[in-house]
Enzyme design. Sequence first.
Site, short mmCIF file in Angstrom:
data_model
loop_
_atom_site.label_atom_id
_atom_site.label_comp_id
_atom_site.label_asym_id
_atom_site.label_seq_id
_atom_site.Cartn_x
_atom_site.Cartn_y
_atom_site.Cartn_z
N HIS A 270 -23.58 -6.44 -2.37
CA HIS A 270 -23.18 -6.80 -1.01
C HIS A 270 -22.70 -5.57 -0.28
CE1 HIS A 270 -21.20 -8.86 2.31
NE2 HIS A 270 -22.02 -9.85 2.01
N ASP A 327 -25.48 -16.13 -2.74
CA ASP A 327 -26.80 -16.71 -2.97
C ASP A 327 -27.16 -16.90 -4.43
OD1 ASP A 327 -27.45 -16.88 -0.22
OD2 ASP A 327 -27.85 -14.74 -0.17
N1 CMC Z 1 -30.18 -4.75 -7.55
C1 CMC Z 1 -30.24 -3.46 -7.98
N2 CMC Z 1 -29.60 -2.43 -7.38
C2 CMC Z 1 -28.87 -2.73 -6.29
C3 CMC Z 1 -28.76 -4.05 -5.79
C4 CMC Z 1 -29.44 -5.07 -6.47
N3 CMC Z 1 -29.38 -6.33 -6.03
N4 CMC Z 1 -27.97 -4.04 -4.70
C5 CMC Z 1 -27.59 -2.76 -4.50
N5 CMC Z 1 -28.13 -1.96 -5.48
C6 CMC Z 1 -27.92 -0.52 -5.64
C7 CMC Z 1 -28.74 0.29 -4.63
O1 CMC Z 1 -30.02 0.58 -5.14
C8 CMC Z 1 -27.86 1.50 -4.45
O2 CMC Z 1 -28.06 2.33 -5.58
P1 CMC Z 1 -27.98 3.95 -5.43
O3 CMC Z 1 -26.56 4.24 -5.02
O4 CMC Z 1 -28.33 4.47 -6.77
O5 CMC Z 1 -28.98 4.32 -4.38
C9 CMC Z 1 -26.43 0.94 -4.55
O6 CMC Z 1 -26.55 -0.24 -5.36
C10 CMC Z 1 -25.81 0.58 -3.21
O7 CMC Z 1 -26.66 -0.36 -2.58
P2 CMC Z 1 -27.16 -0.27 -1.07
O8 CMC Z 1 -28.62 -0.57 -1.03
O9 CMC Z 1 -26.69 0.99 -0.45
O10 CMC Z 1 -26.36 -1.48 -0.46
P3 CMC Z 1 -26.53 -2.14 0.98
O11 CMC Z 1 -25.16 -2.44 1.45
O12 CMC Z 1 -27.38 -1.31 1.88
O13 CMC Z 1 -27.32 -3.50 0.68
C11 CMC Z 1 -27.72 -5.71 -0.08
C12 CMC Z 1 -26.68 -4.69 0.41
C13 CMC Z 1 -27.08 -7.08 -0.14
C14 CMC Z 1 -28.89 -5.76 0.91
C15 CMC Z 1 -28.23 -5.29 -1.49
O14 CMC Z 1 -27.15 -5.33 -2.40
C16 CMC Z 1 -29.38 -6.13 -1.98
O15 CMC Z 1 -30.53 -5.84 -1.67
N6 CMC Z 1 -29.10 -7.24 -2.75
C17 CMC Z 1 -30.16 -8.14 -3.16
C18 CMC Z 1 -30.46 -9.13 -2.07
C19 CMC Z 1 -29.36 -10.17 -1.88
O16 CMC Z 1 -28.87 -10.74 -2.83
N7 CMC Z 1 -28.99 -10.41 -0.60
C20 CMC Z 1 -27.96 -11.40 -0.25
C21 CMC Z 1 -26.74 -10.73 0.32
S1 CMC Z 1 -25.28 -11.80 0.39
C22 CMC Z 1 -25.63 -13.10 1.44
C23 CMC Z 1 -26.14 -12.74 2.78
O17 CMC Z 1 -25.58 -11.94 3.49
O18 CMC Z 1 -27.16 -13.28 3.13
#
Ligand code: CMC
Length: 391
Positions: A270, A327
């Site tokens: 998140h 989720d």
């Molecule tokens: N699986 C694997 N790695 C992950 C995941 C994941 N689900 N989420 C984050 N990471 C890693 C990411 O690759 C990054 O790694 P590094 O520092 O090595 O590059 C690190 O963790 C930080 O992540 P980020 O991509 O910078 O985080 P963000 O804030 O841009 O994205 C997110 C947040 C929710 C989009 C992401 O965690 C994600 O894609 N999660 C899976 C989809 C999901 O479950 N979404 C629902 C969110 S909660 C309810 C809602 O708002 O709808």
Amino acid sequence: TGLITYDPGFVNTGSCCSRVTFINGEEGILRYRGYDIEDLAEKCEFIDVAYLLVHGALPTEDEHRKFSRLLNEHSMIHEDMRHHFSFYPERAHPMAVLSAMVVSLSTFYPELEEGWDEETDITVCRLLSKLRTIAAFSYKKFIGEPIVQPKAGLKYTENFLNMMFNSPVSEFEVDPIIARALNKLLILHADHEQNCSASVVRMVGSAEANLYASISAGICALWGPLHGGANQHVIEMLEYIRSEENGDVSKVLERAKDKSDPFRMMGFGHRVYKAYDPRARVAKRICREVLNHLGHEDPLLDIAVELEQAALEDEYFKERNLYPNVDFYTGLTYRAIGIPTNMFTVMFAIGRIPGWIAQWQEMREDPHSRIGRPRQVYIGPTSDETSPIQM
Ligand code: CMC
């Protein structure tokens, strides 16, 4: 042009001041208008939380009665709108239908274009109530059954369950425990400050587009798999582990960590929470309660628990503070209730309506609010780098 701050994904940009929702991501705290989410889920009806978000205070008994009456009065959709359903292909994704239907509401209730007025409750109830009816009608269309109209006297979630699962040949009766579980899930989704869809609703509204258009755009944003669409993808991921990996979670875990693979562990991570998402904790509890109550064993729950455990013990997830988000467990409950997988994000949208309205309203009333218009850092060619046009 002045100095422009480059902030992809608006990670460090505060786009507004808000009094609606408070999140402490480090400690995993979520409050609506000062009330803790767990407390609200335990003690309130979803419609009271909707009232709280929009009005800033929980309703009195009288206000609750009036709000319920309005929800009842505004639960039907115009017959002409009902005909729209006939023209969508059978396999239309319900989020596409929902978004199109919500923007269509602005053609039936154009008075809203004049702006927000003292009839706030009518508008709120119209949206809350009709969205639920649209969702149930699109399910009936999907399965080819006659629609079931909303019924006076049923509470919000009971009415939804009745429209979804009653039919001329069934003896359907709403199960109060299921209705209560659904009520709690909707409360968990009711708002989440400046997330992607709320920001879209504010952005569209900042151009003075009407509320229906703004919310329709928010629904499209929510549909994305990185946002609300994740609840559908979680179940698809768990199904995949069961059918293709024989229930073994290790390969999916490895794929999620592999930086050359675009796959992400759905329902994990998140932007704001760097601790366990408080909504996920409640959702996991609700899931167990519902499965126990129905005497239903779902192998996907065991897989989910195992996957969560493996991730929480894994260095990659620990270093990055990746925990289950809202989720991760909700879909298992929807599935047990009988809601089809492609409708999970619609359930999220039904829950989120009060938050979108509260955010839109706050933006409209804020004297500092201006049209949303981010800048950019241009990195394309200069005029010296182009060749003369020869046509
Ligand atoms: N699986 C694997 N790695 C992950 C995941 C994941 N689900 N989420 C984050 N990471 C890693 C990411 O690759 C990054 O790694 P590094 O520092 O090595 O590059 C690190 O963790 C930080 O992540 P980020 O991509 O910078 O985080 P963000 O804030 O841009 O994205 C997110 C947040 C929710 C989009 C992401 O965690 C994600 O894609 N999660 C899976 C989809 C999901 O479950 N979404 C629902 C969110 S909660 C309810 C809602 O708002 O709808």
